[in-house]
Design a protein around this motif. Sequence first.
Motif, PDB file in Angstrom:
ATOM      1  N   PRO A   1       1.221  -6.942 -10.472  1.00 19.99           N
ATOM      2  CA  PRO A   1       1.972  -6.728  -9.228  1.00 19.99           C
ATOM      3  C   PRO A   1       1.519  -7.564  -8.048  1.00 19.99           C
ATOM      4  O   PRO A   1       2.136  -7.507  -6.986  1.00 19.99           O
ATOM      5  CB  PRO A   1       1.719  -5.243  -8.944  1.00 19.99           C
ATOM      6  CG  PRO A   1       0.360  -4.993  -9.518  1.00 19.99           C
ATOM      7  CD  PRO A   1       0.289  -5.848 -10.756  1.00 19.99           C
ATOM      8  N   ASP A   2       0.457  -8.365  -8.198  1.00 18.53           N
ATOM      9  CA  ASP A   2      -0.172  -9.000  -7.058  1.00 18.53           C
ATOM     10  C   ASP A   2       0.525 -10.276  -6.581  1.00 18.53           C
ATOM     11  O   ASP A   2       1.501 -10.733  -7.170  1.00 18.53           O
ATOM     12  CB  ASP A   2      -1.642  -9.291  -7.378  1.00 18.53           C
ATOM     13  CG  ASP A   2      -2.427  -8.030  -7.669  1.00 18.53           C
ATOM     14  OD1 ASP A   2      -2.355  -7.095  -6.851  1.00 18.53           O
ATOM     15  OD2 ASP A   2      -3.086  -7.963  -8.720  1.00 18.53           O
ATOM     16  N   PHE A   3      -0.026 -10.849  -5.510  1.00 15.16           N
ATOM     17  CA  PHE A   3       0.503 -12.062  -4.890  1.00 15.16           C
ATOM     18  C   PHE A   3      -0.466 -13.221  -5.106  1.00 15.16           C
ATOM     19  O   PHE A   3      -1.656 -13.019  -5.324  1.00 15.16           O
ATOM     20  CB  PHE A   3       0.679 -11.871  -3.382  1.00 15.16           C
ATOM     21  CG  PHE A   3       1.577 -10.749  -2.983  1.00 15.16           C
ATOM     22  CD1 PHE A   3       2.924 -10.968  -2.728  1.00 15.16           C
ATOM     23  CD2 PHE A   3       1.076  -9.457  -2.831  1.00 15.16           C
ATOM     24  CE1 PHE A   3       3.755  -9.933  -2.342  1.00 15.16           C
ATOM     25  CE2 PHE A   3       1.893  -8.420  -2.437  1.00 15.16           C
ATOM     26  CZ  PHE A   3       3.238  -8.653  -2.195  1.00 15.16           C
TER      27      PHE A   3
ATOM     28  N   ARG B   1      -3.788   1.114  -2.865  1.00 20.33           N
ATOM     29  CA  ARG B   1      -3.318  -0.269  -2.893  1.00 20.33           C
ATOM     30  C   ARG B   1      -2.599  -0.527  -4.206  1.00 20.33           C
ATOM     31  O   ARG B   1      -3.154  -0.376  -5.282  1.00 20.33           O
ATOM     32  CB  ARG B   1      -4.519  -1.222  -2.781  1.00 20.33           C
ATOM     33  CG  ARG B   1      -4.115  -2.674  -2.515  1.00 20.33           C
ATOM     34  CD  ARG B   1      -5.289  -3.613  -2.801  1.00 20.33           C
ATOM     35  NE  ARG B   1      -5.546  -3.715  -4.228  1.00 20.33           N
ATOM     36  CZ  ARG B   1      -6.758  -3.760  -4.771  1.00 20.33           C
ATOM     37  NH1 ARG B   1      -7.834  -3.684  -4.019  1.00 20.33           N
ATOM     38  NH2 ARG B   1      -6.892  -3.850  -6.081  1.00 20.33           N
ATOM     39  N   TRP B   2      -1.341  -0.966  -4.090  1.00 20.66           N
ATOM     40  CA  TRP B   2      -0.546  -1.275  -5.276  1.00 20.66           C
ATOM     41  C   TRP B   2      -0.546  -2.772  -5.590  1.00 20.66           C
ATOM     42  O   TRP B   2      -0.322  -3.164  -6.719  1.00 20.66           O
ATOM     43  CB  TRP B   2       0.894  -0.789  -5.084  1.00 20.66           C
ATOM     44  CG  TRP B   2       1.051   0.671  -5.357  1.00 20.66           C
ATOM     45  CD1 TRP B   2       0.053   1.585  -5.572  1.00 20.66           C
ATOM     46  CD2 TRP B   2       2.279   1.402  -5.435  1.00 20.66           C
ATOM     47  NE1 TRP B   2       0.576   2.831  -5.778  1.00 20.66           N
ATOM     48  CE2 TRP B   2       1.942   2.756  -5.707  1.00 20.66           C
ATOM     49  CE3 TRP B   2       3.620   1.059  -5.295  1.00 20.66           C
ATOM     50  CZ2 TRP B   2       2.914   3.763  -5.855  1.00 20.66           C
ATOM     51  CZ3 TRP B   2       4.587   2.051  -5.429  1.00 20.66           C
ATOM     52  CH2 TRP B   2       4.242   3.383  -5.711  1.00 20.66           C
TER      53      TRP B   2
ATOM     54  N   VAL C   1       0.838  -1.197   0.000  1.00 18.49           N
ATOM     55  CA  VAL C   1       0.000   0.000   0.000  1.00 18.49           C
ATOM     56  C   VAL C   1       0.874   1.248   0.000  1.00 18.49           C
ATOM     57  O   VAL C   1       1.850   1.339   0.753  1.00 18.49           O
ATOM     58  CB  VAL C   1      -0.918   0.020   1.238  1.00 18.49           C
ATOM     59  CG1 VAL C   1      -1.756   1.288   1.280  1.00 18.49           C
ATOM     60  CG2 VAL C   1      -1.822  -1.210   1.253  1.00 18.49           C
ATOM     61  N   LEU C   2       0.529   2.204  -0.847  1.00 13.52           N
ATOM     62  CA  LEU C   2       1.160   3.517  -0.813  1.00 13.52           C
ATOM     63  C   LEU C   2       0.431   4.345   0.235  1.00 13.52           C
ATOM     64  O   LEU C   2      -0.789   4.540   0.146  1.00 13.52           O
ATOM     65  CB  LEU C   2       1.071   4.193  -2.176  1.00 13.52           C
ATOM     66  CG  LEU C   2       1.508   5.664  -2.226  1.00 13.52           C
ATOM     67  CD1 LEU C   2       3.005   5.791  -1.934  1.00 13.52           C
ATOM     68  CD2 LEU C   2       1.165   6.286  -3.569  1.00 13.52           C
TER      69      LEU C   2
ATOM     70  N   ASP D   1      -8.116   0.927   0.855  1.00 13.19           N
ATOM     71  CA  ASP D   1      -8.234   1.701  -0.376  1.00 13.19           C
ATOM     72  C   ASP D   1      -9.583   1.349  -0.997  1.00 13.19           C
ATOM     73  O   ASP D   1      -9.767   0.262  -1.538  1.00 13.19           O
ATOM     74  CB  ASP D   1      -7.085   1.346  -1.326  1.00 13.19           C
ATOM     75  CG  ASP D   1      -7.230   1.992  -2.701  1.00 13.19           C
ATOM     76  OD1 ASP D   1      -8.164   2.786  -2.901  1.00 13.19           O
ATOM     77  OD2 ASP D   1      -6.396   1.688  -3.574  1.00 13.19           O
ATOM     78  N   SER D   2     -10.536   2.254  -0.899  1.00 19.35           N
ATOM     79  CA  SER D   2     -11.886   1.974  -1.403  1.00 19.35           C
ATOM     80  C   SER D   2     -12.054   2.341  -2.867  1.00 19.35           C
ATOM     81  O   SER D   2     -13.132   2.163  -3.435  1.00 19.35           O
ATOM     82  CB  SER D   2     -12.916   2.755  -0.570  1.00 19.35           C
ATOM     83  OG  SER D   2     -12.663   4.147  -0.651  1.00 19.35           O
TER      84      SER D   2
END
Length: 362
Positions: free
Chosen positions: A211-213, A157-158, A147-148, A346-347
């Motif tokens: 970029p996700d997991f 959310r990145w 998260v930034l 982050d909505s």
Amino acid sequence: MIRVLGIETSCDETAASVVALEAGKKPVILSSTVFSQIEEHAAFGGVVPEIAARAHVEALDGIVEAALEDSGLSLADIDAVAATAGPGLVGGLIVGLMTAKAIAASSGKPLIAINHLEGHALTARLTDGLEFPYLLLLVSGGHTQIVLVRGVGDYQRWATTIDDALGEAFDKTAKMLALPYPGGPNVEKAAQSGDATRFVFPRPMKGSAQPDFSFSGLKTSVRQAATSVAPLSDQDVADICASFQTAVTDTLGDRVKRALARFRAEYSHVATPALVVAGGVAANKQIRACLEALCAENGFSFIAPPMWLCTDNAAMIAWAGIERLRAGLAEPDAFDFVPRSRWPLDSVSAPVVGSGRRGAKA
């Protein structure tokens, strides 16, 4: 001087804390009391929501009284009450938030409903006085996110997990291998005597432009490996744990490296960029060493609050309350706030397919 009483009951810790901030000085944690429910849930290999909620009911009043006594303050000295209102197990959230409402209403104090994830996001400002913006890697039983953090209430959310949270993957791996609960520390302990090269587990998403997991496939590979060599000896368990932990570390390193590069590109004016790591998985020494090395290589400061502030605690909730009071973001209608089992930090960012559907605090 601002003094806030914080209450945290989102999962299996019952916690209360008093945090104070005086103008021109560093914040001070005046008290922090935590009751862990590990023994209540150990026999089940994981958190049982109904048992957790009952334990919160039984313990919370005494925990709040202890936190006030340890702080040397009375309720009359408190300026506001902050409580976790989500995300988490809804039974526990109801206990904590309703207790906070009762305390605030009876004493005439403001009530602040806090997002549990915001507590994690702002802890580095409590412990290290960190300035915005910075990156947060949150790795816990319910979340795996990058998260930034741009400001109080301002998060982007990145990256997130598209299936299991990392802490959940650790717990389920431990359960498959008949290791005690909680799984993370016991997997790490077993891995110390294991051969990390014996089993070649996948590194999900490594090298991907997305970029996700993802950890569901890795967990499945662990189950297949355990089945293939059953019955398991102690050395088999150690080798599987070591191989799993190494795969996780490689995956995290790859994902975080991408985020560091993006931060550098988008915030080149930040002279001393920082990566903050929070959540129970941050205690894992191998993962921690990897992230520290990665930050050093890329010119980032590595900040991990003390372990007791990385896991669930009420000091971070009280501090988030102070941050929101100072920023003018405390909701005037908080007494009408309804607990949220799901509450993204982050909505704005669109949900990722498969994310936010599993884990106690998904």
